[in-house]
Enzyme design. Structure first.
Site, PDB file in Angstrom:
ATOM      1  N   GLY A  84       0.815  -1.266  -0.060  1.00 55.52           N
ATOM      2  CA  GLY A  84       0.066  -0.027   0.141  1.00 55.52           C
ATOM      3  C   GLY A  84       0.710   1.196   0.102  1.00 55.52           C
TER       4      GLY A  84
ATOM      5  CB  SER B  73       0.586   4.276  -4.651  1.00 58.95           C
ATOM      6  OG  SER B  73      -0.689   3.853  -4.149  1.00 58.95           O
TER       7      SER B  73
ATOM      8  CB  ILE C  58       1.600   5.698   6.621  1.00 58.55           C
ATOM      9  CG1 ILE C  58       0.776   6.366   7.482  1.00 58.55           C
ATOM     10  CG2 ILE C  58       2.730   4.635   7.495  1.00 58.55           C
ATOM     11  CD1 ILE C  58       0.159   6.080   8.769  1.00 58.55           C
TER      12      ILE C  58
ATOM     13  CG  ASP D 221      -7.390  -6.759  -3.396  1.00 56.69           C
ATOM     14  OD1 ASP D 221      -6.882  -6.390  -2.314  1.00 56.69           O
ATOM     15  OD2 ASP D 221      -8.600  -6.908  -3.667  1.00 56.69           O
ATOM     16  CB  VAL D 222      -2.922  -6.857   0.398  1.00 58.61           C
ATOM     17  CG1 VAL D 222      -1.949  -5.805   0.030  1.00 58.61           C
ATOM     18  CG2 VAL D 222      -4.090  -5.794   1.036  1.00 58.61           C
TER      19      VAL D 222
ATOM     20  CB  SER E 293      -4.392   1.572  14.282  1.00 58.39           C
ATOM     21  OG  SER E 293      -5.058   2.949  14.519  1.00 58.39           O
TER      22      SER E 293
ATOM     23  CB  SER F  40      -7.756   2.021  15.980  1.00 52.01           C
ATOM     24  OG  SER F  40      -8.217   3.261  15.674  1.00 52.01           O
TER      25      SER F  40
ATOM     26  CE1 TYR G  59      -8.460   0.952   9.759  1.00 50.62           C
ATOM     27  CE2 TYR G  59      -8.411   1.939  11.940  1.00 50.62           C
ATOM     28  CZ  TYR G  59      -7.762   1.891  10.730  1.00 50.62           C
ATOM     29  OH  TYR G  59      -6.636   2.439  10.691  1.00 50.62           O
TER      30      TYR G  59
ATOM     31  CE  LYS H 251      -5.219  -1.109  10.630  1.00 54.76           C
ATOM     32  NZ  LYS H 251      -3.639  -1.180   9.858  1.00 54.76           N
TER      33      LYS H 251
ATOM     34  CB  ILE I 129      -1.076   9.780  10.231  1.00 56.76           C
ATOM     35  CG1 ILE I 129      -0.199   9.189  11.409  1.00 56.76           C
ATOM     36  CG2 ILE I 129       0.061  10.241   9.088  1.00 56.76           C
ATOM     37  CD1 ILE I 129       0.420   9.750  12.351  1.00 56.76           C
TER      38      ILE I 129
HETATM   39  N1  LIG Z   1      -3.853   7.788   8.767  1.00 50.58           N
HETATM   40  C1  LIG Z   1      -4.155   7.331   9.990  1.00 50.58           C
HETATM   41  O1  LIG Z   1      -4.320   8.196  10.954  1.00 50.58           O
HETATM   42  C2  LIG Z   1      -3.540   6.109  10.616  1.00 50.58           C
HETATM   43  C3  LIG Z   1      -3.458   5.079   9.297  1.00 50.58           C
HETATM   44  N2  LIG Z   1      -3.200   3.737  10.046  1.00 50.58           N
HETATM   45  C4  LIG Z   1      -2.824   2.806   8.989  1.00 50.58           C
HETATM   46  O2  LIG Z   1      -1.757   3.294   8.095  1.00 50.58           O
HETATM   47  C5  LIG Z   1      -2.057   2.580   6.959  1.00 50.58           C
HETATM   48  C6  LIG Z   1      -1.688   3.317   5.778  1.00 50.58           C
HETATM   49  O3  LIG Z   1      -2.689   4.167   5.805  1.00 50.58           O
HETATM   50  P1  LIG Z   1      -2.583   5.657   5.336  1.00 50.58           P
HETATM   51  O4  LIG Z   1      -1.491   6.066   4.908  1.00 50.58           O
HETATM   52  O5  LIG Z   1      -3.176   6.385   6.656  1.00 50.58           O
HETATM   53  O6  LIG Z   1      -3.824   5.969   4.467  1.00 50.58           O
HETATM   54  P2  LIG Z   1      -3.601   5.782   2.938  1.00 50.58           P
HETATM   55  O7  LIG Z   1      -5.238   5.731   2.286  1.00 50.58           O
HETATM   56  O8  LIG Z   1      -2.926   6.939   2.080  1.00 50.58           O
HETATM   57  O9  LIG Z   1      -2.959   4.530   2.335  1.00 50.58           O
HETATM   58  C7  LIG Z   1      -3.416   3.383   2.435  1.00 50.58           C
HETATM   59  C8  LIG Z   1      -3.107   2.471   1.106  1.00 50.58           C
HETATM   60  O10 LIG Z   1      -3.466   1.413   1.121  1.00 50.58           O
HETATM   61  C9  LIG Z   1      -3.577   0.983  -0.183  1.00 50.58           C
HETATM   62  N3  LIG Z   1      -4.762  -0.101  -0.065  1.00 50.58           N
HETATM   63  C10 LIG Z   1      -5.899   0.010   0.173  1.00 50.58           C
HETATM   64  N4  LIG Z   1      -6.515  -1.117  -0.155  1.00 50.58           N
HETATM   65  C11 LIG Z   1      -5.660  -1.893  -0.598  1.00 50.58           C
HETATM   66  C12 LIG Z   1      -5.563  -3.418  -1.362  1.00 50.58           C
HETATM   67  N5  LIG Z   1      -6.692  -4.122  -1.217  1.00 50.58           N
HETATM   68  N6  LIG Z   1      -4.513  -3.595  -1.800  1.00 50.58           N
HETATM   69  C13 LIG Z   1      -3.272  -3.052  -1.768  1.00 50.58           C
HETATM   70  N7  LIG Z   1      -3.156  -1.979  -1.530  1.00 50.58           N
HETATM   71  C14 LIG Z   1      -4.371  -1.295  -0.805  1.00 50.58           C
HETATM   72  C15 LIG Z   1      -4.371   2.293  -0.732  1.00 50.58           C
HETATM   73  O11 LIG Z   1      -4.135   2.179  -2.173  1.00 50.58           O
HETATM   74  C16 LIG Z   1      -3.247   3.217  -0.176  1.00 50.58           C
HETATM   75  O12 LIG Z   1      -2.089   3.557  -0.618  1.00 50.58           O
HETATM   76  C17 LIG Z   1      -3.404   1.775   7.031  1.00 50.58           C
HETATM   77  O13 LIG Z   1      -3.118   0.273   7.579  1.00 50.58           O
HETATM   78  C18 LIG Z   1      -3.964   2.594   8.154  1.00 50.58           C
HETATM   79  O14 LIG Z   1      -5.018   1.695   8.761  1.00 50.58           O
HETATM   80  C19 LIG Z   1      -3.074   3.303  11.231  1.00 50.58           C
HETATM   81  C20 LIG Z   1      -3.270   4.611  12.306  1.00 50.58           C
HETATM   82  C21 LIG Z   1      -3.550   5.827  11.819  1.00 50.58           C
HETATM   83  C1  LIG Z   2      -8.538   6.519   9.857  1.00 53.93           C
HETATM   84  C2  LIG Z   2      -8.464   7.104  11.230  1.00 53.93           C
HETATM   85  O1  LIG Z   2      -8.599   8.522  11.099  1.00 53.93           O
HETATM   86  C3  LIG Z   2      -7.289   6.983  11.684  1.00 53.93           C
HETATM   87  O2  LIG Z   2      -7.054   5.649  11.436  1.00 53.93           O
HETATM   88  C4  LIG Z   2      -6.695   4.908  12.616  1.00 53.93           C
HETATM   89  O3  LIG Z   2      -6.486   3.852  12.743  1.00 53.93           O
HETATM   90  C5  LIG Z   2      -6.827   5.857  13.888  1.00 53.93           C
HETATM   91  O4  LIG Z   2      -8.427   5.695  14.047  1.00 53.93           O
HETATM   92  C6  LIG Z   2      -6.858   7.090  13.050  1.00 53.93           C
HETATM   93  O5  LIG Z   2      -7.531   8.160  13.643  1.00 53.93           O
END
Ligand SMILES: NC(=O)C1=CN([C@@H]2O[C@H](COP(=O)(O)OP(=O)(O)OC[C@H]3O[C@@H](n4cnc5c(N)ncnc54)[C@H](O)[C@@H]3O)[C@@H](O)[C@H]2O)C=CC1
Ligand SMILES: C[C@H](O)[C@@H]1OC(=O)[C@H](O)[C@@H]1O
Length: 254
Positions: free
Chosen positions: A13, A15, A18, A64-65, A144, A146, A157, A161, A190
């Protein structure tokens, strides 16, 4: 100091958000980086360009993961390109905010499959390769805050996590004998695409900021140091651990 020199790092994930920051950060620390991405070819290619600009070699593999075959293909492509796998950063995830009582079954199942099944398959495929190589390795899963606290619109969700965090605890035991360390990072809030819509609500955003002792929500780059540290030999005696990276949000009751 470069912490991942000579290592091949895989990130799912990657692209956006994080995952993208972690992939580029790994390259800045001397790694070759293979990224998994789901659909956005242009974003994946721009991530590879940033990896190369940082001095690493990069490869993007679409998939797709939620599909177990994606994991075996991803690892095989990494081995073909760069000769092995040293680090797996399991990051891909979704969080389609929705109320509990009318949660669609498909939303629950898709969230479980992407976030938990996807992490399981990726971690297992990487571990199999690392065991075959016989030189250990490091796995970092993006769990997370979470995993520790609930969310009214995240009932589908938060269990995923907690599951990812638990997966790292069990794989730390299963893989320790092979010199493979397994840890999770627990981001707070984030600013990424996953919560763009949710935090477009000014009241919600201000509330989340006010809960954060460091006074701001996180940026994807805030996750790079903790992830690179856990992936690196600096953390050689750290396994089964969970590192909160939340600006202090979790401990802020009053
Ligand atoms: N942004 C936040 O506040 C928080 C994020 N996280 C976790 O961080 C990780 C990354 O999320 P973020 O960077 O925040 O959001 P994001 O939406 O920018 O990144 C998620 C990535 O996962 C990819 N993805 C989604 N479904 C997929 C699939 N089926 N196969 C392959 N790739 C797939 C998306 O294309 C995207 O690039 C997630 O696991 C999220 O749960 C955890 C805690 C807080
Ligand atoms: C998507 C939420 O905003 C984000 O993802 C998590 O895992 C935490 O709940 C964050 O707030």
């Amino acid at each position: 100091m470069k912490l991942l020199e000579g290592k091949t790092v895989l990130v799912t994930g990657a692209s956006t958000g994080i995952g993208r920051a972690a992939a580029i950060g790994a390259a800045q620390h001397g790694a070759d980086v293979v990224i998994n991405y789901h659909s956005r070819d242009e974003d994946a290619q721009s991530c590879i360009a940033a990896i190369e600009a940082a001095g690493g070699r990069g490869l993007a593999v679409k998939g797709d993961v939620a599909d177990a075959a994606t994991a075996t293909d991803f690892v095989a492509r990494a081995v073909d390109a760069f000769g092995g796998v040293d680090v797996m950063i399991s990051n891909a995830g979704i969080c389609p905010f929705h109320a509990f009582l009318d949660m669609p079954t498909e939303t629950v199942e898709r969230t479980f499959r992407v976030n938990l099944h996807g992490a399981y398959y990726m971690v297992q495929a990487a571990a199999r390769q690392m065991v075959a190589q016989g030189r250990g390795g490091a796995i970092v899963a993006v769990s997370s805050i979470s995993a520790l606290v609930g969310g009214e619109f995240q009932t589908h969700y938060t269990p995923t996590k907690a599951g990812v965090h638990s997966l790292m605890q069990s794989t730390a035991i299963a893989l320790g004998k092979h010199g493979i360390r397994c840890n999770s990072v627990l981001p707070g809030t984030i600013l990424t695409e996953i919560n763009k819509e949710d935090l477009a609500d000014d009241g919600k955003r201000r509330y989340m900021e006010a809960r954060t002792p460091l006074g701001r929500l996180g940026q994807p780059e805030d996750m790079v140091g903790p992830i690179v540290f856990l992936a690196s030999d600096m953390a050689a005696y750290v396994t089964g651990a969970a590192l909160l990276v939340d600006g202090g949000m979790y401990v802020n009751l009053q």
